[in-house]
Enzyme design. Structure first.
Site, PDB file in Angstrom:
ATOM      1  N   HIS A  89      16.016  60.271  46.169  1.00  0.00           N
ATOM      2  CA  HIS A  89      16.869  61.449  46.148  1.00  0.00           C
ATOM      3  C   HIS A  89      18.331  61.020  46.180  1.00  0.00           C
ATOM      4  O   HIS A  89      18.720  60.150  46.960  1.00  0.00           O
ATOM      5  CB  HIS A  89      16.597  62.353  47.355  1.00  0.00           C
ATOM      6  CG  HIS A  89      17.565  63.485  47.470  1.00  0.00           C
ATOM      7  ND1 HIS A  89      18.421  63.646  48.536  1.00  0.00           N
ATOM      8  CD2 HIS A  89      17.841  64.518  46.615  1.00  0.00           C
ATOM      9  CE1 HIS A  89      19.167  64.721  48.346  1.00  0.00           C
ATOM     10  NE2 HIS A  89      18.841  65.268  47.200  1.00  0.00           N
ATOM     11  N   SER A  90      19.144  61.603  45.301  1.00  0.00           N
ATOM     12  CA  SER A  90      20.576  61.333  45.264  1.00  0.00           C
ATOM     13  C   SER A  90      20.831  59.829  45.088  1.00  0.00           C
ATOM     14  O   SER A  90      20.305  59.224  44.159  1.00  0.00           O
ATOM     15  CB  SER A  90      21.232  61.891  46.538  1.00  0.00           C
ATOM     16  OG  SER A  90      22.628  61.911  46.438  1.00  0.00           O
ATOM     17  N   LEU A  91      21.604  59.221  45.965  1.00  0.00           N
ATOM     18  CA  LEU A  91      21.852  57.782  45.866  1.00  0.00           C
ATOM     19  C   LEU A  91      20.545  57.003  45.829  1.00  0.00           C
ATOM     20  O   LEU A  91      20.444  55.969  45.156  1.00  0.00           O
ATOM     21  CB  LEU A  91      22.704  57.318  47.055  1.00  0.00           C
ATOM     22  CG  LEU A  91      22.939  55.821  47.209  1.00  0.00           C
ATOM     23  CD1 LEU A  91      23.694  55.256  46.010  1.00  0.00           C
ATOM     24  CD2 LEU A  91      23.685  55.525  48.504  1.00  0.00           C
ATOM     25  N   ALA A 117      15.810  62.301  41.725  1.00  0.00           N
ATOM     26  CA  ALA A 117      16.201  63.676  42.048  1.00  0.00           C
ATOM     27  C   ALA A 117      17.670  63.732  42.448  1.00  0.00           C
ATOM     28  O   ALA A 117      18.123  63.003  43.323  1.00  0.00           O
ATOM     29  CB  ALA A 117      15.344  64.211  43.206  1.00  0.00           C
TER      30      ALA A 117
END
Length: 248
Positions: A89-91, A117
């Site tokens: 997720h993200s980073l 994501a």
């Protein structure tokens, strides 16, 4: 010997597939604790605990991608071989991509698929958000504004004192990331985005397709940047379960 990088929620010795989960900036492995209860017993949720949080609070933080990806790959290679899907997720999506690249030729440990994501494609480089340069109060306010941190945290200096170093390091990690040209992955890549996420455009999510020669899908779900742990979480897990069980 216990692997300090990986936490199992819960351990499932009989699992047929491992879901290796990478948290976003400033987050800890605990964000995935509930997933083990919601995913089928064939799946072992194995969450990555980066230095600077949880039981690794006093360990040196990473601010550059290559050393982190190399050390994480070494930790994964130390695990028993099991069919693995990487979720970030993200980073964590970019860390997951760099990990998948390093494991692609490792017999028994090459991932079956990558799921990303809430982050632009690696080839687009850093989001160029220098949040790591902000003062403590300003950085905390950014986290609240993004939606992942309750506003009450701003009034708890003892909590901020523990959380901000890892948040700052993760934003620096993202800011300094530079994509290196390489062959596309051969595994499927699935990408998810939040319809109300102001940090990444749908076109930037769609750009992940250039990183695979295999199947690609992009799904947009209700919610902001933190949609995986919000109301869209059950829908995401349902889609993820269907994809996982296709891999084994």
């Amino acid at each position: 010997m216990r692997n300090r990088w990986l936490l199992r929620f819960p351990p499932r010795p009989g699992a047929r597939i491992r879901l290796l989960c990478l948290p976003g900036a400033g987050a800890a492995a605990a964000m995935y604790r509930s997933w083990g209860e919601l995913l089928p017993s064939e799946v072992e949720v194995c969450a990555v605990q980066l230095p600077g949080r949880g039981g690794r609070l006093r360990e040196p933080l990473y601010t550059l991608m290559d050393p982190l990806a190399e050390d994480l790959a070494e930790a994964v290679l130390a695990e028993p071989a099991l069919p693995t899907v990487i979720f970030g997720h993200s980073l964590g999506s970019v860390i997951g991509f760099e990990l998948a690249d390093r494991l692609r030729d490792s017999a028994g440990h090459a991932p079956l698929a990558l799921v990303a994501a809430g982050h632009r494609a690696p080839r687009l480089g850093s989001a160029a958000l220098p949040y790591h340069r902000l003062g403590d109060r300003e950085l905390a306010e950014i986290m609240v504004a993004l939606g992942g941190t309750p506003e009450e945290v701003l009034a708890r200096p003892e909590v901020l004192r523990l959380a901000l170093p890892s948040i700052r390091a993760d934003f620096q990690l993202d800011f300094t990331y530079r994509y290196r040209e390489r062959p596309a992955l051969s595994i499927p890549i699935s990408v998810y985005g939040g319809l109300a996420d102001t940090t990444v455009a749908e076109s930037e999510l769609d750009a992940w397709r250039s990183h695979t020669n295999g199947a690609f899908s992009l799904r947009m779900l209700p919610g902001d940047h933190f949609f995986p742990t919000g109301p869209s979480g059950p829908e995401l897990l349902g889609l993820l379960t269907a994809d996982l069980l296709q891999q084994v």
